[in-house]
Each structure stands twice: as C-alpha cells, then as structure tokens.
Design an enzyme around this catalytic site. Structure first.
Site, PDB file in Angstrom:
ATOM      1  N   ASP A   1      -7.641   1.410  -9.158  1.00 11.65           N
ATOM      2  CA  ASP A   1      -9.035   1.781  -8.954  1.00 11.65           C
ATOM      3  C   ASP A   1      -9.833   1.791 -10.250  1.00 11.65           C
ATOM      4  O   ASP A   1     -11.073   1.827 -10.226  1.00 11.65           O
ATOM      5  CB  ASP A   1      -9.129   3.156  -8.284  1.00 11.65           C
ATOM      6  CG  ASP A   1      -8.718   3.110  -6.823  1.00 11.65           C
ATOM      7  OD1 ASP A   1      -8.733   2.013  -6.235  1.00 11.65           O
ATOM      8  OD2 ASP A   1      -8.374   4.176  -6.269  1.00 11.65           O
TER       9      ASP A   1
ATOM     10  N   SER B   1       0.849  -1.195   0.000  1.00 14.53           N
ATOM     11  CA  SER B   1       0.000   0.000   0.000  1.00 14.53           C
ATOM     12  C   SER B   1       0.879   1.237   0.000  1.00 14.53           C
ATOM     13  O   SER B   1       1.716   1.411   0.893  1.00 14.53           O
ATOM     14  CB  SER B   1      -0.927   0.024   1.224  1.00 14.53           C
ATOM     15  OG  SER B   1      -1.625   1.256   1.273  1.00 14.53           O
TER      16      SER B   1
END
Length: 401
Positions: A285, A168
């Site tokens: 995304d 991340s």
C-alpha cells in the site's frame, strides 16, 4: 470538462501536526471479532468521519443480525439477539470486508449471497472459494456476486484447507476468523510464501485479544482448534493508521497517536523511504507514496515486489506509473518493479486518480512539492479510507482551488 469530483491544488508546502485516523485494517478485524463474541464490545475510535470501508463492514454485520450503537468516540457492538437477517450481504468496494466475511458466513449460514460494487466485482475470490469447497461449500461463481450454499445441509466443516500465500493475505485471515467456530479442528497449509504478512499478524493479534487460540507450528502451516468461543475484552481501542499516516509523513507533517510498536508493517515507511532499493512485498500500500518520494530525491530508486498491485482498486502499477509521468517525472516499469529517476522536483500536471484512494492521496502530496498546479481527476476516491483527507490537507496549509 471538470467534474465536481475533480480538484486543482496550487503549489504550497504543508506543515504542522495532525492525529492519525483509526487503522482501517484493525477496525475491520475488531468489528468482526466483536460480532462473533457472546457479549457486547465497546470499540474506541473516532466515529466522526468513518471511511467507507469501515462503514461497509458495520453495515454488512448489521445484515447478518449484529446490532451496534454509535456514540462519541466509540461504537458498541452487540451479539446477534435475533435481529432480522438478510440473505444478501453487500460489501461495497471493500475487498477486506468481503474476504474476511465469506468464510465466517459459511461457518454461520447454510446459504446466502455476497454482493459487491464497483472495482470489487473484478477482484479475485477463486482461491478462497476453492479452499472453502474442501469444507463442504458450493459457490455459484468465483467473482462477486457469489451465492454460497452448504453441500450437505450443514455449514462449513472442519478440514485441511490449502491456500496460496502470495495472492491475498485476506484469504488466510478470513479462514482464521471462521475455523475456530467449527465443531472440530482444522488445519491451513499455504502453498506459496505468505505476502503482506503484517495483515495476518494483525488478525492473530485481534483473535488473541478475543480469546481465540491459533497454533502456528511452522511457516505456512496453522492448526485451529474447533469449538472455541469469542470472548470480548470488554473495551478495545483501534490504534492509529500507519498506511494513511505515511502520506503526511512524506509531506513533512508530524503525525500523532501512532503506535511505534504497532504490528502494522506500513510503519516501515520511515525506515525505507530513503533506500535506493525498496522491497514492498509486505508493504504494497506504500508504493504510490514511495514512488512520489523517490521522484523528489536526486537519486535512482528501484521499488520491487509489486506483482500483486495489479489486483488493487486500480492496476496500481499502471496507475502509479501514469501518475508520475503525468507529473513530469522519469519512471519506467521493469520486471516486477518501478525504476524512478529522482530529479529532486515535481513539475505538476493532470493526474487521473483511477478511482484509487492511494493514487489520489499520493498525487495530493506531490502537489504540495510541485512547481505548477496539480489537477486530480476523481479526487472523491479518498472516501474509501480517508473521507476528510482534503479537509485535513487544507488545515495543514494546502491550497485547493
């Protein structure tokens, strides 16, 4: 039985023009930087219908004593002036809020509890916590709720911090916000290649606008001078969000108020949407809407670089696969990607939104092209980033039963 959060969309093409909503990622970063400044910051953005993630960030900052004044088209963030502080900071379901704030909280407070809800309780924090332990912190758990406390009765200390770059990017961004506040210099070393680098670019951009210097001598290494002060630019605007704009662009809608020179990597949607092979390492995304777009093309599309999507609001590999299959599309998961055999059309069907805002929005765009109605289970999940998505959908010609 259909619940109040389920909707059925009739086939109808969308058209027209709409303004982009504020970038969630930029807004969260600007809010945190403003909270660390010594003087008020006036942040320009549409406040009429905030996403739950942005609202959660504002509430979390209030929990640590940061006050704010919401006006028409702006929010003014004031520095901590002795307001009541809570030991419990809740981040709702916003992983970005939690991961950006945890290092900052460790730099400011000797102890506290970071809380979360829903899917965030299952999201990983271990790598970030282990890095912070090098700086003298202790943690009750590597998943929320997390109690933190300083080992030697002091807050986070300067150190050489190591982080994976492929789990991340929010871990790195959180440290970049926190380490300038420490009494000495620190360094960060990434132990694996950085993915979603665009989000770190946004962090560095916001830090620079608030007067924070970060040295980046080579890939995967950062030097952060200590004893820095966040200096407000006075007024700062939140640019439009390319991540959510991609859904409208895929529907054939014009989107205004987007920065064509933006550091947001999701602006690449228009550049990659028609490629036969798409590497989404830095644009994860976009996978649900790219998959829908691929199904609408009369070609085979291989979308790869998606390993980390299992750690999103849903297992986004599984939920994207299930969405397309429910809509009658031909798709399979292979290696680290999705292989979509575009038929140039979408049938329709019943889609489980998987409590994932991007799955819901992608299914809604698919419905605008479908031959039969599309029912979306759990459509309310759009509130996470775009609470008035379906109002805008109707405005653009969508027909929702």
């Amino acid at each position: 039985m259909k619940s109040s959060t389920d909707i059925t969309i009739q086939p109808a093409r969308l058209s027209g023009s709409i303004a982009a909503i504020p970038s969630k990622s930029y807004a969260q970063r600007i809010l945190i930087a403003a909270a660390l400044a010594s003087n008020p910051t006036n942040i320009l953005m549409d406040m009429t219908s905030l996403s739950s993630d942005i609202s959660v960030t504002i509430k979390a900052l209030r929990n640590i004593g940061i006050t704010s004044d919401v006006g028409d088209g702006h929010i003014t963030v004031m520095p901590n002036t002795g307001s009541t502080q809570s030991k419990r900071i809740c981040c709702g379901e916003s992983a970005a809020t939690a991961r950006l704030l945890l290092p900052v909280l460790c730099a400011l407070r000797k102890r506290g509890i970071l809380m979360g809800e829903g899917s965030l309780l299952n999201r990983p924090f271990a790598s970030l916590c282990k890095a912070l332990e090098v700086g003298g912190m202790r943690f009750s758990s590597y998943q929320l709720p997390i109690k933190w406390r300083a080992r030697n009765r002091s807050c986070l200390q300067p150190a050489h911090f190591q982080l994976p770059g492929d789990e991340s990017s929010q871990y790195l961004s959180g440290l970049l916000f926190a380490l300038p506040l420490l009494a000495g210099d620190s360094t960060i070393e990434l132990t694996s290649p950085l993915q979603s680098a665009g989000y770190v670019d946004m962090t560095l951009d916001v830090l620079q606008q608030f007067g924070i210097a970060i040295e980046h001598p080579q890939a995967g290494n950062y030097r952060i001078p200590g004893n820095q002060q966040y200096v407000t630019p006075g007024t700062i605007a939140v640019e439009g969000d390319w991540s959510n704009a991609a859904f409208w662009l895929a529907a054939g809608v014009e989107v205004t108020e987007l920065n064509l020179q933006s550091l947001q990597r999701d602006k690449l949607f228009v550049a990659v949407q028609n490629q036969a092979e798409i590497d989404v390492t830095d644009i994860p995304d976009l996978v649900p809407i790219l998959a829908v777009w691929a199904a609408l093309r009369k070609n085979q599309t291989y979308i790869h670089g998606i390993e980390r999507l299992r750690l999103k609001e849903s297992d986004r590999i599984a939920s994207t696969l299930a969405m397309l299959q429910a809509l009658g599309c031909t798709v399979q998961a292979i290696d680290d990607g999705l292989l979509v055999q575009g038929a140039g059309q979408i049938r329709g069907g019943i889609v489980d939104g998987a409590n994932d805002h991007r799955i819901v929005m992608a299914a809604a765009v698919a419905a605008s092209y479908a031959h039969e109605p599309v029912t979306i289970i759990g459509a309310a999940a759009v509130a996470k980033t775009y609470p008035h998505f379906f109002e805008d959908y109707r405005y653009l010609g969508g027909v929702i039963a």
